[in-house]
Design an enzyme around this catalytic site. Structure first.
Site, PDB file in Angstrom:
ATOM      1  N   ASP A  22      90.460  48.087  45.683  1.00  0.00           N
ATOM      2  CA  ASP A  22      89.950  49.115  44.764  1.00  0.00           C
ATOM      3  C   ASP A  22      89.639  50.418  45.496  1.00  0.00           C
ATOM      4  O   ASP A  22      89.276  50.407  46.668  1.00  0.00           O
ATOM      5  CB  ASP A  22      88.686  48.579  44.076  1.00  0.00           C
ATOM      6  CG  ASP A  22      88.300  49.403  42.851  1.00  0.00           C
ATOM      7  OD1 ASP A  22      89.177  50.107  42.298  1.00  0.00           O
ATOM      8  OD2 ASP A  22      87.127  49.352  42.453  1.00  0.00           O
ATOM      9  N   GLY A  23      89.779  51.523  44.772  1.00  0.00           N
ATOM     10  CA  GLY A  23      89.356  52.817  45.314  1.00  0.00           C
ATOM     11  C   GLY A  23      90.491  53.797  45.583  1.00  0.00           C
ATOM     12  O   GLY A  23      90.259  54.869  46.158  1.00  0.00           O
ATOM     13  N   ASN A  24      91.703  53.463  45.147  1.00  0.00           N
ATOM     14  CA  ASN A  24      92.830  54.373  45.376  1.00  0.00           C
ATOM     15  C   ASN A  24      92.617  55.723  44.701  1.00  0.00           C
ATOM     16  O   ASN A  24      92.919  56.776  45.260  1.00  0.00           O
ATOM     17  CB  ASN A  24      94.129  53.783  44.809  1.00  0.00           C
ATOM     18  CG  ASN A  24      94.550  52.517  45.520  1.00  0.00           C
ATOM     19  OD1 ASN A  24      94.008  52.177  46.567  1.00  0.00           O
ATOM     20  ND2 ASN A  24      95.525  51.820  44.944  1.00  0.00           N
ATOM     21  N   ARG A  26      89.788  57.232  43.775  1.00  0.00           N
ATOM     22  CA  ARG A  26      88.737  58.046  44.412  1.00  0.00           C
ATOM     23  C   ARG A  26      89.209  58.603  45.753  1.00  0.00           C
ATOM     24  O   ARG A  26      88.894  59.725  46.124  1.00  0.00           O
ATOM     25  CB  ARG A  26      87.459  57.197  44.595  1.00  0.00           C
ATOM     26  CG  ARG A  26      86.622  57.140  43.331  1.00  0.00           C
ATOM     27  CD  ARG A  26      85.634  56.008  43.367  1.00  0.00           C
ATOM     28  NE  ARG A  26      86.295  54.735  43.069  1.00  0.00           N
ATOM     29  CZ  ARG A  26      85.715  53.555  43.179  1.00  0.00           C
ATOM     30  NH1 ARG A  26      84.470  53.473  43.601  1.00  0.00           N
ATOM     31  NH2 ARG A  26      86.375  52.463  42.861  1.00  0.00           N
ATOM     32  N   HIS A  39      97.550  55.500  45.064  1.00  0.00           N
ATOM     33  CA  HIS A  39      98.204  54.189  44.931  1.00  0.00           C
ATOM     34  C   HIS A  39      99.293  54.015  45.995  1.00  0.00           C
ATOM     35  O   HIS A  39      99.454  52.934  46.555  1.00  0.00           O
ATOM     36  CB  HIS A  39      98.804  54.026  43.535  1.00  0.00           C
ATOM     37  CG  HIS A  39      97.771  54.006  42.440  1.00  0.00           C
ATOM     38  ND1 HIS A  39      96.590  53.303  42.556  1.00  0.00           N
ATOM     39  CD2 HIS A  39      97.740  54.609  41.222  1.00  0.00           C
ATOM     40  CE1 HIS A  39      95.874  53.474  41.441  1.00  0.00           C
ATOM     41  NE2 HIS A  39      96.556  54.265  40.630  1.00  0.00           N
ATOM     42  N   GLU A  69      93.643  44.327  32.340  1.00  0.00           N
ATOM     43  CA  GLU A  69      92.900  45.454  31.745  1.00  0.00           C
ATOM     44  C   GLU A  69      93.452  46.810  32.197  1.00  0.00           C
ATOM     45  O   GLU A  69      93.150  47.840  31.597  1.00  0.00           O
ATOM     46  CB  GLU A  69      91.409  45.368  32.106  1.00  0.00           C
ATOM     47  CG  GLU A  69      90.666  44.247  31.386  1.00  0.00           C
ATOM     48  CD  GLU A  69      91.029  42.850  31.876  1.00  0.00           C
ATOM     49  OE1 GLU A  69      91.259  42.673  33.092  1.00  0.00           O
ATOM     50  OE2 GLU A  69      91.113  41.924  31.034  1.00  0.00           O
ATOM     51  N   LEU A 133     102.329  32.594  56.442  1.00  0.00           N
ATOM     52  CA  LEU A 133     101.263  33.242  55.662  1.00  0.00           C
ATOM     53  C   LEU A 133     101.657  33.158  54.196  1.00  0.00           C
ATOM     54  O   LEU A 133     102.796  33.448  53.842  1.00  0.00           O
ATOM     55  CB  LEU A 133     101.130  34.713  56.093  1.00  0.00           C
ATOM     56  CG  LEU A 133     100.272  35.618  55.194  1.00  0.00           C
ATOM     57  CD1 LEU A 133      98.809  35.200  55.225  1.00  0.00           C
ATOM     58  CD2 LEU A 133     100.391  37.085  55.634  1.00  0.00           C
ATOM     59  N   ARG A 196      81.565  44.116  41.463  1.00  0.00           N
ATOM     60  CA  ARG A 196      81.943  43.261  40.328  1.00  0.00           C
ATOM     61  C   ARG A 196      83.294  42.611  40.596  1.00  0.00           C
ATOM     62  O   ARG A 196      84.050  43.036  41.472  1.00  0.00           O
ATOM     63  CB  ARG A 196      81.964  44.054  39.022  1.00  0.00           C
ATOM     64  CG  ARG A 196      82.866  45.261  39.026  1.00  0.00           C
ATOM     65  CD  ARG A 196      82.871  45.981  37.667  1.00  0.00           C
ATOM     66  NE  ARG A 196      83.557  47.256  37.784  1.00  0.00           N
ATOM     67  CZ  ARG A 196      82.968  48.429  38.047  1.00  0.00           C
ATOM     68  NH1 ARG A 196      81.660  48.489  38.184  1.00  0.00           N
ATOM     69  NH2 ARG A 196      83.681  49.537  38.168  1.00  0.00           N
TER      70      ARG A 196
HETATM   71  C1  IPE Z   1      90.354  45.871  39.582  1.00  0.00           C
HETATM   72  O1  IPE Z   1      90.048  47.198  39.798  1.00  0.00           O
HETATM   73  C2  IPE Z   1      91.830  45.701  39.439  1.00  0.00           C
HETATM   74  C3  IPE Z   1      92.630  45.869  40.659  1.00  0.00           C
HETATM   75  C4  IPE Z   1      92.166  46.152  41.851  1.00  0.00           C
HETATM   76  C5  IPE Z   1      94.051  45.683  40.515  1.00  0.00           C
HETATM   77  P1  IPE Z   1      89.662  48.189  38.603  1.00  0.00           P
HETATM   78  O2  IPE Z   1      89.477  49.515  39.239  1.00  0.00           O
HETATM   79  O3  IPE Z   1      90.662  48.084  37.528  1.00  0.00           O
HETATM   80  O4  IPE Z   1      88.287  47.592  38.086  1.00  0.00           O
HETATM   81  P2  IPE Z   1      87.123  48.270  37.234  1.00  0.00           P
HETATM   82  O5  IPE Z   1      87.768  48.878  36.029  1.00  0.00           O
HETATM   83  O6  IPE Z   1      86.486  49.309  38.103  1.00  0.00           O
HETATM   84  O7  IPE Z   1      86.189  47.163  36.936  1.00  0.00           O
HETATM   85  C1  IPE Z   2      92.745  50.281  42.705  1.00  0.00           C
HETATM   86  O1  IPE Z   2      92.360  51.608  42.718  1.00  0.00           O
HETATM   87  C2  IPE Z   2      94.163  50.077  42.232  1.00  0.00           C
HETATM   88  C3  IPE Z   2      94.289  49.485  40.909  1.00  0.00           C
HETATM   89  C4  IPE Z   2      93.321  49.169  40.106  1.00  0.00           C
HETATM   90  C5  IPE Z   2      95.615  49.238  40.435  1.00  0.00           C
HETATM   91  P1  IPE Z   2      91.847  52.354  41.418  1.00  0.00           P
HETATM   92  O2  IPE Z   2      93.022  53.002  40.764  1.00  0.00           O
HETATM   93  O3  IPE Z   2      91.061  51.478  40.550  1.00  0.00           O
HETATM   94  O4  IPE Z   2      90.935  53.471  42.080  1.00  0.00           O
HETATM   95  P2  IPE Z   2      89.505  53.950  41.607  1.00  0.00           P
HETATM   96  O5  IPE Z   2      88.671  52.726  41.394  1.00  0.00           O
HETATM   97  O6  IPE Z   2      89.707  54.717  40.346  1.00  0.00           O
HETATM   98  O7  IPE Z   2      89.021  54.794  42.740  1.00  0.00           O
HETATM   99 MG    MG Z   3      89.116  50.982  40.460  1.00  0.00          MG
END
Ligand code: IPE
Ligand code: IPE
Ligand code: MG
Length: 247
Positions: A22-24, A26, A39, A69, A133, A196
């Site tokens: 998560d966090g791409n 931001r 991404h 989702e 792996l 979460r």
């Molecule tokens: C969870 O991250 C899904 C993936 C990393 C693929 P999200 O960014 O979609 O989750 P929420 O919406 O913050 O809970």
């Molecule tokens: C995780 O990064 C990648 C996926 C959910 C596919 P996000 O796209 O959720 O990045 P944030 O959470 O908005 O920073």
């Molecule tokens: Mg996210």
């Protein structure tokens, strides 16, 4: 997915590491770039992490790439995420085959474009004899969706007389999950500082140790993975048992 027999205090390596990448978005925002740029950098982090997991001797690595989702995002972003799966497999599959990585994809296959479904089948078939792996990509995956699909398939088998309802126990139910061939998650990492699960591996994480890191996914790599494993190794797993006697 039986819980491994081991002493309550634990200094062993996690056998199965699962990561919510998560966090791409931001990460890209901090650089005033579009989310899709984040991404794309996330794919580089995935490549580094697969490499590092192999070097560190992790047997199973499962990563969350696209959730059930995530369809709520704008079509342009959804398309970009699908393109990145195409790109990752096109660029890395030969290397994964050579390096002994077994690739699996979990999640609902319905709703995926035909070419994506074929790419997934090809990657799974070409790596099916590998065992160094086990890389599992959760794509169009939701833990609740997985459990519902498993229940539906089990119910179908009961209706067809192939299975007795009274025979359904943990082990049989697990055999209907997408993760049928995988052990339970030992270490579940989420990057980006969110606390979460976002519907990831709900069944499989029942006794996973959770580690939340403040790093955004595109900055993840061997160092962060090592840090998470170090935190894991200092934890004490009890599986509902009592605390060990102080030494
Ligand atoms: C969870 O991250 C899904 C993936 C990393 C693929 P999200 O960014 O979609 O989750 P929420 O919406 O913050 O809970
Ligand atoms: C995780 O990064 C990648 C996926 C959910 C596919 P996000 O796209 O959720 O990045 P944030 O959470 O908005 O920073
Ligand atoms: Mg996210």
């Amino acid at each position: 997915m039986a819980q491994p027999a081991q002493s309550p205090s634990q200094a062993t390596m996690p056998r199965h590491v699962a990561i919510i990448m998560d966090g791409n978005g931001r990460w890209a925002k901090q650089r005033a770039r579009p989310r899709t740029f984040g991404h794309a950098e996330g794919v580089e982090a995935l490549r580094r992490t697969v490499e590092a997991a192999g070097e560190l001797g992790v047997a199973y690595l499962t990563v969350f790439g696209f959730s059930t989702e995530n369809w709520r995002r704008p079509a342009e972003e959804v398309n970009a995420l699908f393109d990145l799966l195409r790109l990752y497999v096109a660029r890395d599959l030969d290397k994964l085959v050579r390096e002994g990585v077994r690739v699996r994809v979990i999640g609902a296959r319905e709703g995926l474009q035909r070419d994506i479904a074929l790419i997934i089948e090809d990657a799974e078939a070409r790596t099916k004899n590998n065992s160094k792996l086990n890389l599992t990509i959760a794509f169009n995956y939701g833990g609740q969706d997985e459990i519902v699909r498993a229940a539906r398939r089990a119910a179908t088998d009961v209706a067809a007389g192939k299975l007795q309802a009274s025979d359904i126990d943990h082990k049989i139910f697990e055999s209907y999950l997408d993760t049928e061939e995988l052990p339970a998650a030992d270490l579940l990492i989420r990057t980006s500082g969110e606390f979460r699960l976002s519907n990831f591996m709900l069944w499989q994480s029942a006794y996973a140790e959770l580690v939340f890191l403040d790093v955004l996914w595109p900055d993840f790599g061997k160092e962060a993975l090592t840090e998470a494993i170090t935190i894991f190794r200092a934890r004490e797993r009890r599986y509902g048992g009592s605390a060990p006697d102080p030494a």
